[in-house]
Write a protein that holds these residues in place. Structure first.
Motif, short mmCIF file in Angstrom:
data_model
loop_
_atom_site.label_atom_id
_atom_site.label_comp_id
_atom_site.label_asym_id
_atom_site.label_seq_id
_atom_site.Cartn_x
_atom_site.Cartn_y
_atom_site.Cartn_z
N PRO A 193 0.77 -1.28 0.03
CA PRO A 193 0.10 -0.01 -0.12
C PRO A 193 0.88 1.26 0.06
N GLN A 194 2.20 1.38 0.69
CA GLN A 194 2.75 2.39 0.48
C GLN A 194 3.35 2.50 -0.76
N LEU A 197 2.69 5.86 -3.11
CA LEU A 197 3.72 6.88 -3.77
C LEU A 197 3.62 7.01 -5.29
N LYS A 198 2.93 5.92 -6.03
CA LYS A 198 2.67 5.90 -7.23
C LYS A 198 1.62 7.01 -7.59
N PHE A 252 3.20 10.60 -6.92
CA PHE A 252 4.34 10.95 -8.04
C PHE A 252 3.81 10.18 -9.20
N PRO A 253 2.77 10.51 -9.83
CA PRO A 253 2.37 9.70 -11.02
C PRO A 253 3.27 9.67 -12.26
N SER A 254 4.12 10.63 -12.39
CA SER A 254 4.84 10.82 -13.58
C SER A 254 6.30 11.27 -13.18
N ILE A 299 11.17 6.71 -6.09
CA ILE A 299 12.26 6.22 -5.48
C ILE A 299 12.73 6.68 -4.41
N ARG A 300 13.06 7.98 -4.48
CA ARG A 300 13.46 8.74 -3.37
C ARG A 300 12.68 8.79 -2.17
#
Length: 330
Positions: free
Chosen positions: A271-272, A276-277, A280-282, A288-289
């Protein structure tokens, strides 16, 4: 009201917990715990019913466009709280908002997820604006709604700023002990850390004055305030945490497509990763950061050796021995 304004009414709590006698019987204890952990704050009596208490829960507010703010045209240079690596843990801004609600009343009748405004001195119409700009940056402005009043000439604005810093350091010490931040200004060349030798600059900026107007960003009052409080701010910045921010950023650039596998071996739950996706979709690098920063934050009081070993094993299991072999302490 909870969805639109973040207001939790006692009647809603009773309704939800109606079928659970244990929860209902311990309602006041649970509410005190939530307040103790800076998750909600009791609203003043004028905003509540005579019989039923109301609580503000900032974290449930919906994302909306951030308003321009009341101080935008007041030619007041805002301060920026810049978190190292561009990472700010979810919930920190809302906890800071709760701390401000405890001390001051709200100036804006419409609460926002990433913006809050407070009345801090009614005698000279001084207000505080807090804004979460994303990418690990909070904007902070203190000023008067009276154009003839410059709050930077007195102590009231800096008492407000000192309170914000003290509460922020308390929150970091309690929940995010390895988080580091700096205080800064935004100049044409970007954000710059506030230091004793930071120079005043003149710039053209639509943020603090009408388009085309040249504005002086006066740093002297802030530098004086910084000197007075140099031993009380940013205590967490003295902690040497592993991996350091520069290594985290290097790893984020080099991990590449294996990052979800590395995340799984580090113990980051699915879920985390999905969250994140969505955030920060694009921006694959941002995904990653922030995954790495969240993992580091979740390691809590683990030693630097334990952190290094866990990261090294995760990279090796993801067949990135080149990165694993490069990890060193110190």
């Amino acid at each position: 009201m909870l969805d639109d304004r973040g207001e939790l009414d006692e009647r809603l709590i009773d309704s939800v917990w109606e079928q659970d006698a244990e929860l209902k019987g311990n309602k006041q204890i649970l509410l005190r715990i939530c307040q103790r952990f800076d998750l909600l704050v009791e609203l003043p009596e004028e905003q509540a019913n005579d019989k039923w208490k109301k609580y503000l829960v900032p974290c449930v507010l919906k994302n909306q466009p951030i308003p321009d703010g009341y101080l935008k045209m007041q030619k007041i240079p805002p301060l920026y709280l810049m978190f190292d690596g561009g990472f700010c843990p979810p919930g920190l801004f809302h906890r800071l908002v709760v701390c401000c609600y405890r001390k001051w009343s709200s100036h804006d009748q419409n609460p926002y997820c990433d913006y809050a405004c407070f009345k801090v001195d009614r005698s000279i119409h001084t207000i505080l604006e807090l804004c979460n700009e994303g990418d690990g940056t909070f904007k902070l402005m203190v000023g008067s709604l009276k154009r003839s009043v410059n709050v930077l000439e007195g102590d009231s604005a800096f008492q407000v700023l000192s309170y914000i810093m003290q509460e922020l350091d308390r929150l970091i010490g309690a929940y995010f002990p390895y988080l580091k931040y700096n205080i800064g200004f935004r100049f044409p060349h970007g954000l710059e850390k506030l230091t004793e030798d930071l120079k005043t600059e003149m710039l053209e900026s639509d943020d603090v004055c009408p388009p085309g107007c040249r504005e002086v960003i006066e740093t002297a009052p802030y530098r004086k305030w910084l000197r007075k409080n140099e031993n009380t701010f940013c205590p967490s910045a003295r902690i040497a945490v592993y991996p350091p921010d520069d290594l985290m950023c290097d790893l984020a650039r080099n991990i590449g497509f294996e990052w979800e596998e590395v995340a799984a071996y580090l113990g980051v739950e699915r879920p985390q990763i999905d969250h994140l996706k969505l955030n920060f979709p694009s921006d694959a690098l941002g995904q990653i950061r922030n995954m790495l920063f969240q993992w580091r934050e979740g390691m809590g009081a683990c030693s630097n050796e334990e952190r290094r070993d866990k990261l090294k094993k995760a990279l090796a299991r993801a067949r990135r021995n080149d990165l694993a072999d490069s990890l060193k302490l110190g």
